[in-house]
Scaffold this active site. Structure first.
Site, short mmCIF file in Angstrom:
data_model
loop_
_atom_site.label_atom_id
_atom_site.label_comp_id
_atom_site.label_asym_id
_atom_site.label_seq_id
_atom_site.Cartn_x
_atom_site.Cartn_y
_atom_site.Cartn_z
N GLY A 25 -1.69 13.28 2.44
CA GLY A 25 -2.24 14.33 3.30
C GLY A 25 -3.57 14.91 2.83
N TYR A 68 -4.47 3.03 9.85
CA TYR A 68 -5.35 1.88 9.63
C TYR A 68 -6.42 1.75 10.72
CZ TYR A 68 -2.41 0.39 5.77
OH TYR A 68 -1.75 0.35 4.57
N GLY A 71 -6.18 12.59 2.00
CA GLY A 71 -7.17 11.53 2.14
C GLY A 71 -7.16 10.52 1.00
N LEU A 72 -6.16 10.62 0.10
CA LEU A 72 -6.12 9.70 -1.04
C LEU A 72 -5.90 8.26 -0.56
CD1 LEU A 72 -6.31 9.46 -4.11
CD2 LEU A 72 -3.83 9.84 -4.24
N GLY A 73 -5.06 8.09 0.47
CA GLY A 73 -4.82 6.76 1.04
C GLY A 73 -6.10 6.19 1.65
N ASP A 132 3.46 -1.18 9.45
CA ASP A 132 4.59 -0.57 10.14
C ASP A 132 4.05 0.32 11.26
OD1 ASP A 132 6.77 -1.58 8.76
OD2 ASP A 132 6.56 -0.12 7.13
N VAL A 191 0.86 -1.19 0.00
CA VAL A 191 0.00 0.00 0.00
C VAL A 191 0.90 1.24 0.00
CG1 VAL A 191 -1.80 1.27 1.22
CG2 VAL A 191 -1.81 -1.24 1.25
#
Lengths: 172, 172
Positions: free
Chosen positions: B116, B151, B118-120, B144, B108
């Site tokens: 920063g 998450y 919100g794309l993730g 990590d 990922v």
């Protein structure tokens, strides 16, 4: 050729095909000197697998989904007790994988009557060996608290370098 | 049909095929109002993927193995920045799975210039949505330390009921 000849009377080719997939388990891993075989293929009978899951106290799952899961697993290893024409699934492990870097183990189970003789260790060592043969170097799993020590002895590390195993479940 | 028409001049059928696989990313997830597209297929260019891995500071991997890993992944989602004929991979996630019960996320990554906003979160929500569509209810990953909180906000739990993520690596 061994016992599977009995399952395929008159069908030598099919018996030979099975013989390739079965390997005798060293006798010291069987509590009462049963004859055990390691089987390396996805076509494990779903009913047998669910009986084993029952025996170790896991919830039953829809057979349709279990079948899909087996077909999509990268590796499926199972251990069978064989007596004459009778056979029974007594050990199981499977791995999902990208076939290159990562494999993750699921549904590792040893029948309670066959525990305590190192059969689980044998099955895990064979699993690691098969995955290493496929050049996979990162083998992961999610261990219940009471089996963390078992996997540690096999060389698995919990949370190495602060890496955390995390889960997402749908809201009930 | 959008921008991919430009990539396939005169090849309407192929452009239509691509159009099905691309979806515009909502504009609020692009830091400077870039045009971003979500792509849902395994055939991601390995060079682009390794460039993204470079950008986020991950080690390079043999392209041959990356290709195998993509082909054997159950789900591959990628985000592309598109400007005219130029396109660049800026987000990536993939999952191995048994197609029934469990999926595990790998690789990922969001390009630092696109972090920063919100794309993730968007990419993870799309990943969860796709896996839920396939009736997969257990989504796992190995995080990590510095992304555990990210998450957690998405609903992932660390070590639920004492379950431990464990790894086996070959001895160096």
């Amino acid at each position: 050729m061994g016992f599977w000849k009995k399952w395929f009377p008159g069908r030598e080719a099919q018996a030979a095909e099975f013989a390739k997939k079965f390997r005798p388990v060293p006798a010291n891993f069987a509590p009462d000197r049963q004859q055990l075989y390691l089987y390396r293929d996805r076509d494990v009978d779903v009913g047998e697998l669910e009986d084993l899951c029952d025996a170790v106290g896991w919830a039953r799952r829809p057979p349709r989904k279990v079948k899909i899961a087996l077909q999509n697993s990268f590796l499926v290893l199972s251990v069978w007790e064989v007596r004459g024409n009778y056979k029974r699934l007594v050990g199981f492990a499977r791995a999902t994988s990208d076939g290159a870097f990562n494999a993750t183990l699921w549904d590792v189970a040893i029948h309670p009557k066959f525990q305590g003789k190192g059969l689980g260790t044998y099955l895990m060592q064979e699993t690691i060996r098969e995955l290493r043969k496929a050049e996979i170097s990162n083998i992961s799993l999610f261990a219940d608290g009471h089996v963390v020590e078992f996997y540690r002895r096999l060389g698995f590390l919990a949370d190495p370098e602060g890496i955390k195993g995390m889960f997402w479940y749908p809201s009930p």
